[in-house]
Scaffold this motif. Sequence first.
Motif, PDB file in Angstrom:
ATOM      1  N   GLY A  66      27.740  44.654  50.733  1.00 34.44           N
ATOM      2  CA  GLY A  66      27.482  43.923  49.555  1.00 34.44           C
ATOM      3  C   GLY A  66      28.476  42.865  49.433  1.00 34.44           C
ATOM      4  O   GLY A  66      28.766  42.527  48.097  1.00 34.44           O
ATOM      5  N   CYS A  69      27.487  36.395  48.277  1.00 29.53           N
ATOM      6  CA  CYS A  69      27.230  35.150  48.878  1.00 29.53           C
ATOM      7  C   CYS A  69      28.048  34.100  48.332  1.00 29.53           C
ATOM      8  O   CYS A  69      27.904  33.925  47.139  1.00 29.53           O
ATOM      9  N   PRO A 112      19.463  40.269  39.619  1.00 31.18           N
ATOM     10  CA  PRO A 112      20.052  40.330  40.783  1.00 31.18           C
ATOM     11  C   PRO A 112      19.110  39.818  41.883  1.00 31.18           C
ATOM     12  O   PRO A 112      17.813  40.232  41.633  1.00 31.18           O
ATOM     13  N   SER A 114      17.375  40.507  45.765  1.00 32.60           N
ATOM     14  CA  SER A 114      17.625  41.169  46.975  1.00 32.60           C
ATOM     15  C   SER A 114      17.665  40.348  48.130  1.00 32.60           C
ATOM     16  O   SER A 114      18.348  40.712  49.145  1.00 32.60           O
ATOM     17  N   GLY A 117      21.710  38.906  47.093  1.00 31.06           N
ATOM     18  CA  GLY A 117      22.790  39.766  46.703  1.00 31.06           C
ATOM     19  C   GLY A 117      23.641  39.341  45.580  1.00 31.06           C
ATOM     20  O   GLY A 117      23.554  38.032  45.023  1.00 31.06           O
ATOM     21  N   PRO A 118      24.683  39.921  45.610  1.00 33.03           N
ATOM     22  CA  PRO A 118      25.734  39.471  44.610  1.00 33.03           C
ATOM     23  C   PRO A 118      26.374  38.024  44.994  1.00 33.03           C
ATOM     24  O   PRO A 118      26.362  37.657  46.092  1.00 33.03           O
ATOM     25  N   CYS A 289      20.593  34.030  51.879  1.00 37.14           N
ATOM     26  CA  CYS A 289      22.230  33.572  51.632  1.00 37.14           C
ATOM     27  C   CYS A 289      22.628  32.821  52.900  1.00 37.14           C
ATOM     28  O   CYS A 289      23.434  32.120  52.896  1.00 37.14           O
TER      29      CYS A 289
END
Length: 291
Positions: A66, A69, A112, A114, A117-118, A289
């Motif tokens: 996790g 990015c 968020p 998928s 990502g964060p 990303c």
Amino acid sequence: MRTHCNQHQVWILSLLALVAACDDSAAWATDSDASASDTSDEEDIAAEADLLDELAAPPETSEAPGAPCRILALGDSITYGQNSNYAQSIDPYGTYNGGYRAHLVASFALTPSSAVGPIKMVGARNDHYTPLMYSWNQRGHSGYPAYTNAQIADMVAQGATAYNPHVILLHSGTNDMWAQPYPQHAFALTGLYDLLDELKTANPGAMVLMAKIIPAAGAWAGLNTQINLYNAQLDTVAAARRAIGQTVYTVDHNTLFPATTIEDGLHPNWSGYSDMAARWRLALDARGCTP
């Protein structure tokens, strides 16, 4: 992890104490006893040493799942977030600062992705942000008001993108349209080639999402002829860069952009920046990303 290390230390100390105790008791043995047990003692010490090495060795580590990015917003005052609405621009709390960056950060926080990502916004600057951007530590950007493409290329050469970004959001060329001589779009393209060359050198693994820049409006609407000529070349530019191994894609910020949100003729207001953020978000969700 701290508890795990302490347990290792307890085991190590216990074994060291055991070794010391064995050494002390051996001092009382007769010479004949010592001679008879030399081989056995050496084997025991070797085994204890191996066990100590195993327990003292740091645990194997891997990259945390996790990991965010890293997104770098690169460009001019539109990337900086200069707001064309006077009341919004002087808000004492900075509620309308940050331009599209503020909306983009909020978008990922609320919904968020998928595919992405964060995220973590990075860059050479940490100014012009909303209170939420500050509290979320999402202030990074490399936006340089009034800079042309060539000037932004110079900033990249000086380290403006040296923050290990996975994705670079590039909106630039607007200042070429009023600062350069005719034909402005040609000068802008020359500067863009230099800028992309600098990015290829500085960030060879990054994906560049390159904007077809927003239109001008009001008293500046006459720039749109040159803006349209510039934007019309960007798909070809992106394809040529991909052919030499640089991951570059275009993102259309021009078609159907709400011109009424460009109150000073060049910069969006809060609503216009929301539109820009939505376009960036669609591109990020589609591309992900990593290149």
